[in-house]
Design a protein around this motif. Sequence first.
Motif, PDB file in Angstrom:
ATOM      1  N   ALA A 150       0.784  -1.161  -0.066  1.00  0.00           N
ATOM      2  CA  ALA A 150      -0.052   0.255  -0.005  1.00  0.00           C
ATOM      3  C   ALA A 150       1.066   1.090   0.175  1.00  0.00           C
ATOM      4  O   ALA A 150       2.009   1.359   0.593  1.00  0.00           O
ATOM      5  CB  ALA A 150      -0.937  -0.092   1.207  1.00  0.00           C
ATOM      6  N   VAL A 151       0.244   2.190  -0.758  1.00  0.00           N
ATOM      7  CA  VAL A 151       0.886   3.546  -0.643  1.00  0.00           C
ATOM      8  C   VAL A 151      -0.011   4.535   0.088  1.00  0.00           C
ATOM      9  O   VAL A 151      -1.235   4.675  -0.443  1.00  0.00           O
ATOM     10  CB  VAL A 151       1.493   4.139  -1.835  1.00  0.00           C
ATOM     11  N   ILE A 152       0.126   4.817   1.247  1.00  0.00           N
ATOM     12  CA  ILE A 152      -0.730   5.852   1.986  1.00  0.00           C
ATOM     13  C   ILE A 152      -0.218   7.468   1.725  1.00  0.00           C
ATOM     14  O   ILE A 152       0.760   7.520   2.101  1.00  0.00           O
ATOM     15  CB  ILE A 152      -0.979   5.570   3.389  1.00  0.00           C
ATOM     16  N   VAL A 153      -1.103   8.348   1.161  1.00  0.00           N
ATOM     17  CA  VAL A 153      -0.813   9.631   1.196  1.00  0.00           C
ATOM     18  C   VAL A 153      -1.598  10.318   2.065  1.00  0.00           C
ATOM     19  O   VAL A 153      -2.809  10.377   2.043  1.00  0.00           O
ATOM     20  CB  VAL A 153      -1.036  10.216  -0.419  1.00  0.00           C
ATOM     21  N   GLY A 212      -0.778  15.039   7.488  1.00  0.00           N
ATOM     22  CA  GLY A 212      -0.264  14.574   8.602  1.00  0.00           C
ATOM     23  C   GLY A 212      -1.172  14.094   9.663  1.00  0.00           C
ATOM     24  O   GLY A 212      -0.763  14.255  10.823  1.00  0.00           O
ATOM     25  N   ILE A 213      -2.329  13.560   9.396  1.00  0.00           N
ATOM     26  CA  ILE A 213      -3.660  13.473  10.792  1.00  0.00           C
ATOM     27  C   ILE A 213      -3.354  11.946  11.135  1.00  0.00           C
ATOM     28  O   ILE A 213      -3.713  11.431  12.045  1.00  0.00           O
ATOM     29  CB  ILE A 213      -4.761  13.689  10.216  1.00  0.00           C
ATOM     30  N   SER A 214      -2.618  10.948  10.368  1.00  0.00           N
ATOM     31  CA  SER A 214      -2.761   9.653  10.819  1.00  0.00           C
ATOM     32  C   SER A 214      -1.266   9.151  11.054  1.00  0.00           C
ATOM     33  O   SER A 214      -0.192   9.639  10.625  1.00  0.00           O
ATOM     34  CB  SER A 214      -3.385   8.774   9.883  1.00  0.00           C
ATOM     35  N   LEU A 223      -9.155   9.045   7.726  1.00  0.00           N
ATOM     36  CA  LEU A 223      -9.009   9.157   6.277  1.00  0.00           C
ATOM     37  C   LEU A 223      -7.718   9.770   5.619  1.00  0.00           C
ATOM     38  O   LEU A 223      -7.324  11.104   5.922  1.00  0.00           O
ATOM     39  CB  LEU A 223     -10.287   9.938   5.835  1.00  0.00           C
ATOM     40  N   PRO A 224      -7.255   9.129   4.718  1.00  0.00           N
ATOM     41  CA  PRO A 224      -6.016   9.672   4.322  1.00  0.00           C
ATOM     42  C   PRO A 224      -6.437  10.490   2.971  1.00  0.00           C
ATOM     43  O   PRO A 224      -7.623  10.487   2.581  1.00  0.00           O
ATOM     44  CB  PRO A 224      -5.206   8.380   3.732  1.00  0.00           C
TER      45      PRO A 224
END
Length: 139
Positions: free
Chosen positions: A69-72, A76-78, A97-98
């Motif tokens: 996975a690539v999470i964007v 910067g909330i997660s 949510l990202p």
Amino acid sequence: MAALSLICSPLTFNWWLTPDTNVIDTYEAVPVGRETQTLWLDGLCPDEVQRVESAVMAAATRLPVPTRAVIVDRRGISDPDAWDSVALWDGTGVPLLPDKVLAPNPIAERIRRSAPGLRKEDAGGGGLSLLVPRHDPAA
């Protein structure tokens, strides 16, 4: 019976886009062929964020073995570690949510079921899906 444990420290890389602008990238190997990679883009201007995000997404879609996975998360909330359960293992918990998630279809479906605020888009084949918020998070 003896057990063998291998612990690898994370590697941290700095990429310089200009002499004054860098991207911090942390890579960590996880047992059984899974790894995590986190890019911190919060110090970049919107144009630089877009360039780095596009380059990483393009590279991930061309890998012979799909990335987990690539999470964007532009805001910067997660916490990056909060994604390990759903991205590396078979968990269903999804952090805040990202902005985007690129993942193989089985992982993308688990994420989408747990986060109905995301919609699925085509990622250009290779068994990958792109998940994006149904509503603009900046609005």
